[in-house]
Design an enzyme around this catalytic site. Sequence first.
Site, mmCIF file in Angstrom:
data_model
loop_
_atom_site.group_PDB
_atom_site.id
_atom_site.type_symbol
_atom_site.label_atom_id
_atom_site.label_comp_id
_atom_site.label_asym_id
_atom_site.label_seq_id
_atom_site.Cartn_x
_atom_site.Cartn_y
_atom_site.Cartn_z
ATOM 1 C CB THR A 245 8.943 -1.360 -12.411
ATOM 2 O OG1 THR A 245 8.464 -0.395 -13.350
ATOM 3 C CG2 THR A 245 8.344 -1.049 -11.071
ATOM 4 N N GLY A 246 11.019 -2.484 -14.457
ATOM 5 C CA GLY A 246 11.523 -2.557 -15.832
ATOM 6 C C GLY A 246 12.670 -3.556 -15.898
ATOM 7 N NE ARG B 56 16.885 -10.726 -14.037
ATOM 8 C CZ ARG B 56 15.966 -9.811 -13.761
ATOM 9 N NH1 ARG B 56 15.026 -10.050 -12.873
ATOM 10 N NH2 ARG B 56 15.963 -8.664 -14.373
ATOM 11 C CB THR C 191 9.580 -8.110 -8.710
ATOM 12 O OG1 THR C 191 9.296 -8.429 -10.072
ATOM 13 C CG2 THR C 191 11.014 -8.479 -8.425
ATOM 14 C CB THR D 66 8.665 -4.496 -10.184
ATOM 15 O OG1 THR D 66 9.489 -5.367 -10.944
ATOM 16 C CG2 THR D 66 9.284 -4.285 -8.819
ATOM 17 C CB SER E 45 5.013 -9.516 -12.927
ATOM 18 O OG SER E 45 4.183 -8.400 -12.768
HETATM 19 N N1 GLY Z 1 12.632 -4.843 -12.259
HETATM 20 C C1 GLY Z 1 12.399 -6.170 -11.916
HETATM 21 C C2 GLY Z 1 13.371 -7.128 -12.429
HETATM 22 O O1 GLY Z 1 14.123 -6.825 -13.344
HETATM 23 O O2 GLY Z 1 13.417 -8.215 -11.917
#
Ligand code: GLY
Length: 313
Positions: free
Chosen positions: A226-227, A203, A193, A175, A50
């Site tokens: 992160t999340g 996106r 990330t 991330t 990721s």
């Molecule tokens: N926190 C990383 C993302 O939503 O891309």
Amino acid sequence: MAKVKPFIIGTRNSGEFLCAGAEILRGGGSAIDAVEASTKLVEANPKDDSVGYAGIPNLLGKVELDASIMDGKTLKTGAVGAVKGYLHVISIARMVMEKTPHVMLVGSGAELFAKSMGFKKQNLLTKDAKEKYQSFLKRYADLPKEGEKPWYVNYDVDFGLRDWYDKLTDKQHGTVNIMAIDAKGNICSGVSTSGTAFKFPGRLGDSPIIGAGNYCDNRFGAAACTGRGELAIRLSLARSLVSYMKNGLSVREACFRGMKDINELHEKGGMNCLAIDNKGNTMSASTSRESVHWYMDVDSKQPEQRTGIWVKE
Ligand code: GLY
């Protein structure tokens, strides 16, 4: 204020990637150099699906990377988003900060900038990530048949996209957050990330958005997230955490308050944060799991695991 022993912290794997940054700090190097060096190790790690190389691709099977870096001394920052074909997006973000009058470049413009700065284009999609993409396509849509329009042209974005995003979003984020304080007391924070797995092309999550996924100010501290990035964007979460510290909360209280803010949105998808104050205190927090982070200072032989807080509601 008492001098802080230089250190670096991060959120990922077992913290071994911090050794590179700690070595730089040990030699008197800057927090920016330390954060960049450690982040690059995570970006290059083929076992990490990721961030950087081996990242899970977007809906069209392309790996798209986001990153940002911020210098707490000057509040200068650089970010790149939706970058295809360049591995070290943290370094490209740093170049945006240091070589351009801008703070953010995205897509083909960011790629053009990377090329002009001498970064080499490379394939980031591994066999494993491609297989995960193929299996995703089988689960969520019919693969296009020979001569047919690709499946995503017919895909019901209005309804389908929300559904599967909600289903995937708990598991499919990852991330790296890394931050450091150097011998001069300067703080730097970096985030990198590949974003949500199978994300809609173009996106952007919170990682490249300064104030959302990353913020750093020598006067108070730094925070990164992160999340499910959309939630951090809606709350300007990283900047909020630093503002909480500015307004007198401890780093622990700031992280707790930030995760409460997320819980109060009552949305699917977890959120995690990592933060430091300028006195050298560290903390991490999560809305969805036990939170840990990794720490190394200039005297550490190996990364030390530190426990954060789980803010359940
Ligand atoms: N926190 C990383 C993302 O939503 O891309």
